[in-house]
Design a protein around this motif. Structure first.
Motif, PDB file in Angstrom:
ATOM      1  N   LEU A   1      59.406 -99.269  -7.198  1.00  8.67           N
ATOM      2  CA  LEU A   1      58.894 -98.627  -5.981  1.00  8.67           C
ATOM      3  C   LEU A   1      58.945 -99.542  -4.759  1.00  8.67           C
ATOM      4  O   LEU A   1      58.497 -99.156  -3.686  1.00  8.67           O
ATOM      5  N   GLU A   2      59.489-100.732  -4.922  1.00  9.87           N
ATOM      6  CA  GLU A   2      59.648-101.662  -3.813  1.00  9.87           C
ATOM      7  C   GLU A   2      61.078-102.193  -3.832  1.00  9.87           C
ATOM      8  O   GLU A   2      61.720-102.240  -4.889  1.00  9.87           O
ATOM      9  N   PRO A   3      61.607-102.598  -2.672  1.00 10.29           N
ATOM     10  CA  PRO A   3      62.944-103.204  -2.651  1.00 10.29           C
ATOM     11  C   PRO A   3      62.980-104.429  -3.553  1.00 10.29           C
ATOM     12  O   PRO A   3      61.992-105.162  -3.667  1.00 10.29           O
ATOM     13  N   ILE A   4      64.111-104.635  -4.213  1.00  4.14           N
ATOM     14  CA  ILE A   4      64.232-105.801  -5.082  1.00  4.14           C
ATOM     15  C   ILE A   4      64.200-107.072  -4.248  1.00  4.14           C
ATOM     16  O   ILE A   4      64.504-107.067  -3.055  1.00  4.14           O
ATOM     17  N   GLN A   5      63.798-108.185  -4.866  1.00  2.00           N
ATOM     18  CA  GLN A   5      63.763-109.454  -4.155  1.00  2.00           C
ATOM     19  C   GLN A   5      65.167-109.811  -3.690  1.00  2.00           C
ATOM     20  O   GLN A   5      66.140-109.668  -4.427  1.00  2.00           O
ATOM     21  N   GLY A   6      65.261-110.267  -2.446  1.00  3.10           N
ATOM     22  CA  GLY A   6      66.569-110.589  -1.886  1.00  3.10           C
ATOM     23  C   GLY A   6      67.337-109.371  -1.452  1.00  3.10           C
ATOM     24  O   GLY A   6      68.556-109.427  -1.276  1.00  3.10           O
ATOM     25  N   ASN A   7      66.639-108.248  -1.227  1.00  3.49           N
ATOM     26  CA  ASN A   7      67.325-107.005  -0.896  1.00  3.49           C
ATOM     27  C   ASN A   7      68.101-107.090   0.414  1.00  3.49           C
ATOM     28  O   ASN A   7      69.104-106.398   0.599  1.00  3.49           O
ATOM     29  N   ALA A   8      67.657-107.926   1.351  1.00  3.23           N
ATOM     30  CA  ALA A   8      68.365-108.062   2.621  1.00  3.23           C
ATOM     31  C   ALA A   8      69.795-108.544   2.397  1.00  3.23           C
ATOM     32  O   ALA A   8      70.696-108.244   3.189  1.00  3.23           O
ATOM     33  N   LEU A   9      70.015-109.287   1.323  1.00  6.87           N
ATOM     34  CA  LEU A   9      71.364-109.726   0.974  1.00  6.87           C
ATOM     35  C   LEU A   9      72.011-108.779  -0.025  1.00  6.87           C
ATOM     36  O   LEU A   9      73.187-108.442   0.091  1.00  6.87           O
ATOM     37  N   PHE A  10      71.224-108.335  -1.018  1.00  6.19           N
ATOM     38  CA  PHE A  10      71.792-107.582  -2.135  1.00  6.19           C
ATOM     39  C   PHE A  10      72.313-106.209  -1.710  1.00  6.19           C
ATOM     40  O   PHE A  10      73.403-105.810  -2.121  1.00  6.19           O
ATOM     41  N   GLN A  11      71.543-105.473  -0.901  1.00  4.09           N
ATOM     42  CA  GLN A  11      71.955-104.112  -0.595  1.00  4.09           C
ATOM     43  C   GLN A  11      73.261-104.059   0.205  1.00  4.09           C
ATOM     44  O   GLN A  11      74.144-103.270  -0.122  1.00  4.09           O
ATOM     45  N   PRO A  12      73.441-104.905   1.251  1.00  5.66           N
ATOM     46  CA  PRO A  12      74.750-104.918   1.910  1.00  5.66           C
ATOM     47  C   PRO A  12      75.885-105.283   0.962  1.00  5.66           C
ATOM     48  O   PRO A  12      76.988-104.741   1.052  1.00  5.66           O
ATOM     49  N   LEU A  13      75.612-106.211   0.016  1.00  5.39           N
ATOM     50  CA  LEU A  13      76.634-106.573  -0.967  1.00  5.39           C
ATOM     51  C   LEU A  13      76.968-105.375  -1.845  1.00  5.39           C
ATOM     52  O   LEU A  13      78.141-105.116  -2.151  1.00  5.39           O
ATOM     53  N   ALA A  14      75.944-104.628  -2.261  1.00  5.24           N
ATOM     54  CA  ALA A  14      76.180-103.437  -3.070  1.00  5.24           C
ATOM     55  C   ALA A  14      77.027-102.423  -2.307  1.00  5.24           C
ATOM     56  O   ALA A  14      77.889-101.753  -2.887  1.00  5.24           O
ATOM     57  N   ARG A  15      76.782-102.293  -1.003  1.00  6.90           N
ATOM     58  CA  ARG A  15      77.580-101.364  -0.198  1.00  6.90           C
ATOM     59  C   ARG A  15      79.039-101.785  -0.163  1.00  6.90           C
ATOM     60  O   ARG A  15      79.942-100.959  -0.278  1.00  6.90           O
TER      61      ARG A  15
END
Length: 306
Positions: free
Chosen positions: A147-161
């Motif tokens: 229910l919360e963004p994963i740790q390091g999401n500021a880096l991880f989510q753009p990488l996932a995109r």
């Protein structure tokens, strides 16, 4: 995983014969999605819906479903793009898009569930479904709810995109899954002991390019800010079940959510890992049954279970 040496999309005609609970499977088409669903139990019993997390499928509930079917009509399905479910667009990979798609499926099936249980991201989808005014069960169970963004999401989510947009990524990741080691990887990543049958299914899923692409797309489009903003106004009973040794989603995520929601309980297990419902299906089934068939209000905001 013997006999499975090259990456290829899942095909029910080939892979369905030994898929867990395959005798309970059928396919249902809605406007944009061809769903793989499984159903067990008395059709006149109270209904409960099970929603798996990112990169999983109905197999995640292979042992939990038969146990719950003794008292419930149990419905599980592969999320859009996952497992054997086919989806046509990326909108169905967002929390809101998945919530709308599931509501549409349940209305199509004419099912109004008494309760629903979601694992990890599946719990977020169920909560978002209730918040958006879709099909809303009286009780929502979150199993190691993400229910919360994963740790390091500021880096991880753009990488996932970036990975999601690269057409070679699913092929490469699926090919890597055919090289073996899924059992050990799952134990390290989840902290759960789930047996050879579960590991076999995950190996097949991870070797499917379509499945890998959907999992990446789900991570790339995962925005939990609307869910968090609306959590205090959630008007359903929320039961959050978390394992203290979950290395993927800390149990504190469930504790914080329970403190913010209007009617919520957090129940914590000492062990079981991220795939707690696969490692301890008897305990989770018993807990769900007790909560569903009890009219007692939550005793506390946070309690622990053995």
């Amino acid at each position: 995983m013997a006999g499975f040496t090259q990456s290829q999309d899942l095909d029910w005609s080939r892979d369905g014969h030994d898929w867990p609970n395959s005798d309970a499977s059928r396919f249902v088409r809605t406007r944009r999605i061809l769903w793989h669903i499984q159903e067990m139990g008395d059709p006149h019993a109270p209904a409960i819906v099970l929603v798996h997390g990112t990169a999983a499928s109905t197999h995640s509930f292979r042992d939990l479903m038969p146990r719950l079917a003794a008292r419930f009509r149990v419905i599980a399905f592969d999320l859009p793009g996952h497992g054997f479910t086919e989806a046509r667009d990326t909108q169905s990979l967002t929390p809101g898009g998945m919530a709308d798609a599931i509501s549409g499926l349940l209305r199509h099936l004419d099912i109004m569930p008494l309760a629903a249980a979601g694992h990890s991201a599946g719990a977020a989808v169920l909560i978002r479904m209730a918040q958006l005014g879709g099909v809303a069960p009286a009780q929502i169970f979150g199993l190691n709810a993400a229910l919360e963004p994963i740790q390091g999401n500021a880096l991880f989510q753009p990488l996932a995109r970036v990975l999601f947009l690269n057409p070679l990524t699913p092929r490469l990741l699926a090919w890597r899954a055919t090289l073996g080691g899924t059992d050990a990887m799952l134990r390290r990543a989840t902290g759960s002991e789930i047996g050879t049958d579960g590991a076999r299914c995950y190996a097949r899923l991870f070797a499917s390019r379509r499945h890998v692409r959907a999992a990446l797309g789900m991570m790339a489009h995962w925005d939990l800010a609307p869910l968090q903003a609306a959590l205090p106004s959630l008007d359903r009973e929320l039961v959050l079940i978390a394992a203290d040794d979950d290395p993927m989603v800390p149990a504190s995520v469930s504790t914080r959510a329970a403190a913010r929601a209007r009617s919520a309980t957090c129940i914590r297990f000492a062990t079981g890992g991220h795939l707690l419902h696969e490692a301890e299906p008897d305990k989770i089934a018993t807990l769900i049954e007790e909560r569903c068939f009890s009219r007692a209000s939550p005793e506390s905001k946070d309690r622990r279970s053995a």
